[in-house]
Write a protein that holds these residues in place. Structure first.
Motif, PDB file in Angstrom:
ATOM      1  N   ASP A 234       0.840  -1.195   0.000  1.00 28.01           N
ATOM      2  CA  ASP A 234       0.000   0.000   0.000  1.00 28.01           C
ATOM      3  C   ASP A 234       0.873   1.240   0.000  1.00 28.01           C
ATOM      4  O   ASP A 234       1.993   1.242   0.516  1.00 28.01           O
ATOM      5  CB  ASP A 234      -0.899   0.030   1.236  1.00 28.01           C
ATOM      6  CG  ASP A 234      -1.959  -1.055   1.217  1.00 28.01           C
ATOM      7  OD1 ASP A 234      -2.278  -1.551   0.125  1.00 28.01           O
ATOM      8  OD2 ASP A 234      -2.435  -1.426   2.310  1.00 28.01           O
ATOM      9  N   GLY A 235       0.340   2.336  -0.568  1.00 24.15           N
ATOM     10  CA  GLY A 235       1.075   3.586  -0.606  1.00 24.15           C
ATOM     11  C   GLY A 235       0.820   4.455   0.605  1.00 24.15           C
ATOM     12  O   GLY A 235       0.198   4.040   1.591  1.00 24.15           O
ATOM     13  N   LYS A 236       1.275   5.691   0.526  1.00 22.98           N
ATOM     14  CA  LYS A 236       1.176   6.636   1.640  1.00 22.98           C
ATOM     15  C   LYS A 236      -0.237   7.181   1.819  1.00 22.98           C
ATOM     16  O   LYS A 236      -0.587   7.668   2.900  1.00 22.98           O
ATOM     17  CB  LYS A 236       2.140   7.807   1.408  1.00 22.98           C
ATOM     18  CG  LYS A 236       3.615   7.431   1.369  1.00 22.98           C
ATOM     19  CD  LYS A 236       4.194   7.319   2.748  1.00 22.98           C
ATOM     20  CE  LYS A 236       5.699   7.172   2.726  1.00 22.98           C
ATOM     21  NZ  LYS A 236       6.285   7.130   4.063  1.00 22.98           N
ATOM     22  N   VAL A 237      -1.037   7.158   0.747  1.00 20.23           N
ATOM     23  CA  VAL A 237      -2.394   7.696   0.803  1.00 20.23           C
ATOM     24  C   VAL A 237      -3.350   6.516   0.930  1.00 20.23           C
ATOM     25  O   VAL A 237      -3.532   5.744  -0.014  1.00 20.23           O
ATOM     26  CB  VAL A 237      -2.730   8.520  -0.451  1.00 20.23           C
ATOM     27  CG1 VAL A 237      -4.079   9.215  -0.297  1.00 20.23           C
ATOM     28  CG2 VAL A 237      -1.629   9.530  -0.740  1.00 20.23           C
ATOM     29  N   VAL A 238      -3.944   6.357   2.090  1.00 22.58           N
ATOM     30  CA  VAL A 238      -4.728   5.165   2.396  1.00 22.58           C
ATOM     31  C   VAL A 238      -5.867   4.988   1.397  1.00 22.58           C
ATOM     32  O   VAL A 238      -6.673   5.904   1.178  1.00 22.58           O
ATOM     33  CB  VAL A 238      -5.294   5.246   3.827  1.00 22.58           C
ATOM     34  CG1 VAL A 238      -6.168   4.031   4.124  1.00 22.58           C
ATOM     35  CG2 VAL A 238      -4.166   5.348   4.846  1.00 22.58           C
ATOM     36  N   GLY A 239      -5.895   3.816   0.766  1.00 18.60           N
ATOM     37  CA  GLY A 239      -6.960   3.477  -0.165  1.00 18.60           C
ATOM     38  C   GLY A 239      -6.850   4.136  -1.523  1.00 18.60           C
ATOM     39  O   GLY A 239      -7.677   3.885  -2.400  1.00 18.60           O
ATOM     40  N   ARG A 240      -5.801   4.988  -1.721  1.00 19.92           N
ATOM     41  CA  ARG A 240      -5.708   5.732  -2.971  1.00 19.92           C
ATOM     42  C   ARG A 240      -4.330   5.640  -3.624  1.00 19.92           C
ATOM     43  O   ARG A 240      -4.073   6.348  -4.596  1.00 19.92           O
ATOM     44  CB  ARG A 240      -6.019   7.214  -2.726  1.00 19.92           C
ATOM     45  CG  ARG A 240      -7.398   7.487  -2.173  1.00 19.92           C
ATOM     46  CD  ARG A 240      -7.543   8.951  -1.800  1.00 19.92           C
ATOM     47  NE  ARG A 240      -7.429   9.826  -2.944  1.00 19.92           N
ATOM     48  CZ  ARG A 240      -8.469  10.276  -3.655  1.00 19.92           C
ATOM     49  NH1 ARG A 240      -9.694   9.914  -3.323  1.00 19.92           N
ATOM     50  NH2 ARG A 240      -8.283  11.084  -4.678  1.00 19.92           N
ATOM     51  N   SER A 241      -3.441   4.802  -3.098  1.00 20.80           N
ATOM     52  CA  SER A 241      -2.086   4.796  -3.644  1.00 20.80           C
ATOM     53  C   SER A 241      -1.431   3.432  -3.472  1.00 20.80           C
ATOM     54  O   SER A 241      -1.842   2.626  -2.630  1.00 20.80           O
ATOM     55  CB  SER A 241      -1.226   5.878  -2.986  1.00 20.80           C
ATOM     56  OG  SER A 241      -1.039   5.591  -1.610  1.00 20.80           O
ATOM     57  N   SER A 242      -0.372   3.208  -4.258  1.00 20.33           N
ATOM     58  CA  SER A 242       0.371   1.949  -4.220  1.00 20.33           C
ATOM     59  C   SER A 242       1.848   2.216  -4.456  1.00 20.33           C
ATOM     60  O   SER A 242       2.222   3.141  -5.183  1.00 20.33           O
ATOM     61  CB  SER A 242      -0.127   0.998  -5.322  1.00 20.33           C
ATOM     62  OG  SER A 242      -1.500   0.716  -5.208  1.00 20.33           O
ATOM     63  N   PHE A 243       2.688   1.386  -3.841  1.00 24.23           N
ATOM     64  CA  PHE A 243       4.083   1.317  -4.223  1.00 24.23           C
ATOM     65  C   PHE A 243       4.216   0.252  -5.307  1.00 24.23           C
ATOM     66  O   PHE A 243       3.685  -0.854  -5.163  1.00 24.23           O
ATOM     67  CB  PHE A 243       4.976   0.967  -3.033  1.00 24.23           C
ATOM     68  CG  PHE A 243       5.190   2.104  -2.082  1.00 24.23           C
ATOM     69  CD1 PHE A 243       5.979   3.192  -2.451  1.00 24.23           C
ATOM     70  CD2 PHE A 243       4.617   2.105  -0.822  1.00 24.23           C
ATOM     71  CE1 PHE A 243       6.194   4.252  -1.587  1.00 24.23           C
ATOM     72  CE2 PHE A 243       4.816   3.157   0.056  1.00 24.23           C
ATOM     73  CZ  PHE A 243       5.608   4.236  -0.324  1.00 24.23           C
ATOM     74  N   LEU A 244       4.925   0.592  -6.376  1.00 23.34           N
ATOM     75  CA  LEU A 244       5.090  -0.313  -7.514  1.00 23.34           C
ATOM     76  C   LEU A 244       6.572  -0.538  -7.769  1.00 23.34           C
ATOM     77  O   LEU A 244       7.392   0.369  -7.594  1.00 23.34           O
ATOM     78  CB  LEU A 244       4.443   0.276  -8.771  1.00 23.34           C
ATOM     79  CG  LEU A 244       2.972   0.697  -8.679  1.00 23.34           C
ATOM     80  CD1 LEU A 244       2.523   1.290 -10.008  1.00 23.34           C
ATOM     81  CD2 LEU A 244       2.087  -0.471  -8.272  1.00 23.34           C
ATOM     82  N   ARG A 245       6.895  -1.723  -8.240  1.00 23.14           N
ATOM     83  CA  ARG A 245       8.289  -2.047  -8.524  1.00 23.14           C
ATOM     84  C   ARG A 245       8.804  -1.191  -9.677  1.00 23.14           C
ATOM     85  O   ARG A 245       8.102  -0.935 -10.647  1.00 23.14           O
ATOM     86  CB  ARG A 245       8.427  -3.539  -8.858  1.00 23.14           C
ATOM     87  CG  ARG A 245       9.881  -4.009  -8.964  1.00 23.14           C
ATOM     88  CD  ARG A 245       9.964  -5.509  -9.023  1.00 23.14           C
ATOM     89  NE  ARG A 245       9.441  -6.105  -7.787  1.00 23.14           N
ATOM     90  CZ  ARG A 245       9.228  -7.407  -7.634  1.00 23.14           C
ATOM     91  NH1 ARG A 245       9.462  -8.237  -8.632  1.00 23.14           N
ATOM     92  NH2 ARG A 245       8.772  -7.868  -6.483  1.00 23.14           N
ATOM     93  N   SER A 246      10.048  -0.760  -9.543  1.00 18.79           N
ATOM     94  CA  SER A 246      10.660   0.139 -10.523  1.00 18.79           C
ATOM     95  C   SER A 246      12.024  -0.371 -10.936  1.00 18.79           C
ATOM     96  O   SER A 246      12.722  -1.027 -10.152  1.00 18.79           O
ATOM     97  CB  SER A 246      10.787   1.544  -9.923  1.00 18.79           C
ATOM     98  OG  SER A 246      11.624   2.368 -10.701  1.00 18.79           O
ATOM     99  N   ARG A 247      12.407  -0.042 -12.140  1.00 16.80           N
ATOM    100  CA  ARG A 247      13.786  -0.241 -12.576  1.00 16.80           C
ATOM    101  C   ARG A 247      14.636   0.942 -12.107  1.00 16.80           C
ATOM    102  O   ARG A 247      14.126   1.993 -11.790  1.00 16.80           O
ATOM    103  CB  ARG A 247      13.870  -0.334 -14.104  1.00 16.80           C
ATOM    104  CG  ARG A 247      13.220  -1.561 -14.690  1.00 16.80           C
ATOM    105  CD  ARG A 247      13.457  -1.652 -16.189  1.00 16.80           C
ATOM    106  NE  ARG A 247      12.813  -2.833 -16.741  1.00 16.80           N
ATOM    107  CZ  ARG A 247      11.556  -2.874 -17.157  1.00 16.80           C
ATOM    108  NH1 ARG A 247      10.827  -1.773 -17.119  1.00 16.80           N
ATOM    109  NH2 ARG A 247      11.036  -3.989 -17.614  1.00 16.80           N
TER     110      ARG A 247
END
Length: 262
Positions: A175-188
């Protein structure tokens, strides 16, 4: 014949002579670093915005970190980010060190470890840029007018870093920093001293046609001052109309302060 610590025939100490090459080497290194960071670079070869060809991005900053807001409409309809948040009118996009991003940002040792050696990176993607930017506690937000071609190249820059799974979808790490509205995604790409979050952001802006110095953009505040100095901050400015859309109209679009001619 002289001995260590004694003077030569010219009255100069051998130790003083031995320090000269070191001083010259350090000076040469300092000049090289300064030239790398601040020597003029060619501007991006990207069409600039015009009255009939303009899209607004938006950069948010708390002085240290920056995120960029982009209309969802500049991404292809089947783009992975639009599949992730199909109802989003805009995206808030950040990039940075995985461990530090997931922390509360107060641990100095985590921050230092992020710089040396290179470490893993992640995207932080939030649904609808304006409302989601609150997580940053931003003290600055600036519009950035780019051409449609600049917007396309901005998306291509994002795509170069976005890691996809076998089904073509983003790989969500948490989950991201904004609850219910964000995600951490894998990056190169690795996070390190010459590729911190704001340097990455500056390179994303250069891809869109904004002539900023990405090498020296360690902090968000100086980066935004560069943007304001070298680039139009709204499509209204590009068209010669300094009036801005009303807050009511921006809220109606669901994009916060982001506007687009798409």
């Amino acid at each position: 014949m002289g001995v260590p610590g004694e003077t030569t025939d010219g009255g100069r100490s051998l130790s003083a002579l031995s320090r000269r090459p070191l001083a010259a080497t350090l000076t040469l290194i300092a000049v090289g670093i300064f030239a790398y960071l601040y020597a003029p670079m060619p501007g991006p070869n990207v069409p600039q915005p015009s009255a009939s060809d303009c899209v607004e991005l938006h950069i948010y900053s708390n002085g240290y970190h920056s995120d960029i807001g982009a209309p969802a409409s500049i991404f292809p309809e089947d783009h992975p980010l639009r599949r992730l948040y199909p109802d989003a009118e805009s995206f808030l996009i950040g990039w940075g060190d995985q461990a530090f991003y997931l922390s509360d940002g107060t641990d100095l040792m985590i921050g230092l470890d992020a710089l040396i050696p290179p470490s893993a990176s992640v995207f932080h993607i939030a649904y609808n840029a304006g409302p989601s930017s609150v997580y940053l506690s931003p003290n600055d937000d600036t519009g950035i007018a780019v051409s449609h071609e600049g917007a396309r190249r901005f998306v291509a820059f994002i795509d170069r870093f976005l890691v996809l799974g076998s089904a073509g979808n983003p790989i969500r790490t948490s989950d991201g920093k904004v609850v219910g509205r964000s995600s951490f995604l894998r990056s190169r790409g690795s996070f390190h001293l010459l590729q911190v979050c704001n340097q990455w952001m500056a390179r994303a802006l250069r891809a869109a046609g904004v002539n900023v110095n990405a090498r020296a953009a360690w902090l968000a505040g100086p980066l935004i001052r560069q943007v304001r100095k070298v680039h139009p901050t709204s499509c209204a400015v590009v068209s010669g109309n300094n009036s801005h859309p009303s807050p009511e109209r921006r809220e109606a679009t669901g994009q916060g302060p982001i506007a687009t001619t798409l």
